[in-house]
Write a protein that holds these residues in place. Structure first.
Motif, PDB file in Angstrom:
ATOM      1  N   PRO A  37       0.841  -1.255   0.107  1.00 19.88           N
ATOM      2  CA  PRO A  37       0.039  -0.149  -0.091  1.00 19.88           C
ATOM      3  C   PRO A  37       0.920   1.256  -0.154  1.00 19.88           C
ATOM      4  O   PRO A  37       0.394   2.315  -0.404  1.00 19.88           O
ATOM      5  CB  PRO A  37      -0.831  -0.129   1.233  1.00 19.88           C
ATOM      6  N   ASP A  38       2.235   1.167   0.402  1.00 17.81           N
ATOM      7  CA  ASP A  38       2.835   2.444   0.364  1.00 17.81           C
ATOM      8  C   ASP A  38       3.737   2.656  -0.901  1.00 17.81           C
ATOM      9  O   ASP A  38       4.681   3.467  -0.993  1.00 17.81           O
ATOM     10  CB  ASP A  38       4.034   2.263   1.643  1.00 17.81           C
ATOM     11  N   GLY A  39       3.419   1.675  -1.715  1.00 19.00           N
ATOM     12  CA  GLY A  39       4.262   1.566  -2.980  1.00 19.00           C
ATOM     13  C   GLY A  39       5.555   0.911  -3.186  1.00 19.00           C
ATOM     14  O   GLY A  39       6.103   1.027  -4.206  1.00 19.00           O
ATOM     15  N   ASN A  40       6.010   0.347  -2.042  1.00 19.99           N
ATOM     16  CA  ASN A  40       7.203  -0.537  -2.312  1.00 19.99           C
ATOM     17  C   ASN A  40       7.051  -1.894  -2.870  1.00 19.99           C
ATOM     18  O   ASN A  40       6.276  -2.681  -2.664  1.00 19.99           O
ATOM     19  CB  ASN A  40       7.364  -0.991  -0.516  1.00 19.99           C
ATOM     20  N   PRO A  41       7.826  -1.994  -3.950  1.00 17.41           N
ATOM     21  CA  PRO A  41       7.752  -3.178  -4.819  1.00 17.41           C
ATOM     22  C   PRO A  41       8.337  -4.565  -3.921  1.00 17.41           C
ATOM     23  O   PRO A  41       9.315  -4.250  -3.256  1.00 17.41           O
ATOM     24  CB  PRO A  41       8.515  -2.833  -5.891  1.00 17.41           C
ATOM     25  N   PHE A  42       7.968  -5.575  -4.477  1.00 21.77           N
ATOM     26  CA  PHE A  42       8.354  -6.878  -3.779  1.00 21.77           C
ATOM     27  C   PHE A  42       8.063  -7.932  -4.823  1.00 21.77           C
ATOM     28  O   PHE A  42       6.740  -7.854  -5.615  1.00 21.77           O
ATOM     29  CB  PHE A  42       7.951  -7.162  -2.578  1.00 21.77           C
ATOM     30  N   CYS A  43       8.556  -8.933  -4.798  1.00 20.28           N
ATOM     31  CA  CYS A  43       8.570  -9.937  -5.759  1.00 20.28           C
ATOM     32  C   CYS A  43       7.808 -11.283  -4.955  1.00 20.28           C
ATOM     33  O   CYS A  43       8.263 -11.472  -3.651  1.00 20.28           O
ATOM     34  CB  CYS A  43       9.776 -10.661  -6.491  1.00 20.28           C
ATOM     35  N   VAL A  44       7.052 -12.050  -5.573  1.00 18.67           N
ATOM     36  CA  VAL A  44       6.576 -13.544  -5.096  1.00 18.67           C
ATOM     37  C   VAL A  44       6.591 -14.300  -6.148  1.00 18.67           C
ATOM     38  O   VAL A  44       6.904 -13.814  -7.290  1.00 18.67           O
ATOM     39  CB  VAL A  44       5.196 -13.184  -4.567  1.00 18.67           C
ATOM     40  N   VAL A  45       6.742 -15.602  -6.066  1.00 19.20           N
ATOM     41  CA  VAL A  45       6.735 -16.734  -7.031  1.00 19.20           C
ATOM     42  C   VAL A  45       5.334 -17.351  -6.816  1.00 19.20           C
ATOM     43  O   VAL A  45       4.956 -17.790  -6.017  1.00 19.20           O
ATOM     44  CB  VAL A  45       7.784 -17.744  -6.816  1.00 19.20           C
ATOM     45  N   ASP A  46       4.663 -17.320  -8.092  1.00 16.04           N
ATOM     46  CA  ASP A  46       3.570 -17.724  -8.228  1.00 16.04           C
ATOM     47  C   ASP A  46       3.465 -19.197  -8.857  1.00 16.04           C
ATOM     48  O   ASP A  46       3.685 -19.425 -10.129  1.00 16.04           O
ATOM     49  CB  ASP A  46       2.520 -16.868  -9.246  1.00 16.04           C
ATOM     50  N   LEU A  47       3.635 -20.189  -8.079  1.00 19.23           N
ATOM     51  CA  LEU A  47       3.866 -21.654  -8.224  1.00 19.23           C
ATOM     52  C   LEU A  47       2.703 -22.175  -9.105  1.00 19.23           C
ATOM     53  O   LEU A  47       2.856 -23.303  -9.867  1.00 19.23           O
ATOM     54  CB  LEU A  47       4.000 -22.421  -6.975  1.00 19.23           C
ATOM     55  N   SER A  48       1.686 -21.514  -9.347  1.00 23.35           N
ATOM     56  CA  SER A  48       0.637 -22.112 -10.054  1.00 23.35           C
ATOM     57  C   SER A  48       0.670 -21.696 -11.731  1.00 23.35           C
ATOM     58  O   SER A  48       0.169 -22.487 -12.371  1.00 23.35           O
ATOM     59  CB  SER A  48      -0.925 -21.249  -9.684  1.00 23.35           C
ATOM     60  N   THR A  49       2.112 -20.993 -11.820  1.00 19.43           N
ATOM     61  CA  THR A  49       2.164 -20.773 -13.399  1.00 19.43           C
ATOM     62  C   THR A  49       3.597 -21.201 -13.620  1.00 19.43           C
ATOM     63  O   THR A  49       4.023 -21.076 -14.668  1.00 19.43           O
ATOM     64  CB  THR A  49       2.195 -19.270 -13.684  1.00 19.43           C
TER      65      THR A  49
END
Length: 53
Positions: A37-49
């Motif tokens: 919500p503060d605009g800070n980017p972060f990455c996640v791995v979407d294992l469904s794809t």
């Protein structure tokens, strides 16, 4: 896992509740770049794809 409804990925739930997806083409398709919500980017791995999915 965030838990919840079948057929809805954790990434989709995160976007629905408290993040926004960023348009970021520098990573493979299973890596999703979100912003808190503060605009800070972060990455996640979407294992469904993921190719090994």
């Amino acid at each position: 896992m965030l838990g919840g409804h079948p057929g809805v990925s954790d990434v989709e739930r995160a976007v629905a509740f408290w993040t926004s997806a960023l348009d970021w083409d520098l990573y493979p398709p299973d890596v999703v770049v979100l912003a808190d919500p503060d605009g800070n980017p972060f990455c996640v791995v979407d294992l469904s794809t993921a190719p090994s999915g």
